[in-house]
Design a protein around this motif. Sequence first.
Motif, PDB file in Angstrom:
ATOM      1  N   ALA A  44      24.768  21.024  94.783  1.00  0.00           N
ATOM      2  CA  ALA A  44      24.401  21.317  96.168  1.00  0.00           C
ATOM      3  C   ALA A  44      25.648  21.524  97.030  1.00  0.00           C
ATOM      4  O   ALA A  44      25.707  22.456  97.838  1.00  0.00           O
ATOM      5  CB  ALA A  44      23.538  20.198  96.738  1.00  0.00           C
ATOM      6  N   ASP A  45      26.651  20.660  96.855  1.00  0.00           N
ATOM      7  CA  ASP A  45      27.892  20.766  97.642  1.00  0.00           C
ATOM      8  C   ASP A  45      28.597  22.098  97.403  1.00  0.00           C
ATOM      9  O   ASP A  45      29.224  22.642  98.310  1.00  0.00           O
ATOM     10  CB  ASP A  45      28.849  19.625  97.306  1.00  0.00           C
ATOM     11  N   LEU A  46      28.506  22.598  96.164  1.00  0.00           N
ATOM     12  CA  LEU A  46      29.197  23.842  95.824  1.00  0.00           C
ATOM     13  C   LEU A  46      28.303  25.075  95.946  1.00  0.00           C
ATOM     14  O   LEU A  46      28.768  26.194  95.768  1.00  0.00           O
ATOM     15  CB  LEU A  46      29.740  23.753  94.394  1.00  0.00           C
ATOM     16  N   GLY A  47      27.015  24.848  96.232  1.00  0.00           N
ATOM     17  CA  GLY A  47      26.088  25.964  96.352  1.00  0.00           C
ATOM     18  C   GLY A  47      25.805  26.630  95.009  1.00  0.00           C
ATOM     19  O   GLY A  47      25.653  27.849  94.939  1.00  0.00           O
ATOM     20  N   LEU A  48      25.745  25.804  93.955  1.00  0.00           N
ATOM     21  CA  LEU A  48      25.526  26.330  92.605  1.00  0.00           C
ATOM     22  C   LEU A  48      24.240  25.773  92.023  1.00  0.00           C
ATOM     23  O   LEU A  48      23.677  24.810  92.531  1.00  0.00           O
ATOM     24  CB  LEU A  48      26.698  25.919  91.697  1.00  0.00           C
TER      25      LEU A  48
END
Length: 122
Positions: A44-48
């Motif tokens: 989620a933090d990396l948008g992956l």
Amino acid sequence: MIVEVDTASPVPAYEQIRAHLATMIETGVLASGTRLPPVRQLAADLGLAVNTAARAYQELERAGLVTSRVRHGTVVAPRKPIGQPEIRRRLAGAADSFAAIAGRLGVTPDEALDAVREALRR
């Protein structure tokens, strides 16, 4: 923990994560026993996708750098001493990467060596 992924890079996102975390572990930035963020949080933090982050962790676990347990998360594994041949291999790999970057930047060998000396002083 700071992990960045360049989505425009030809290197797969999971490999970028794996390489970054492996470097942090091998250099001692992440000490033994340090808890890594849960896979879902990292994704989620990396948008992956979750599977991308999960694969990075799986690769780190295969390499013996982390251990994962259900409900306990993923932690940095105890460091194993490495021998001189492995140290030389890793230094050669790091030097090759650095030399390639220095070449792309167009710096002279003396400028590149000055940068290394400065980094070693820090």
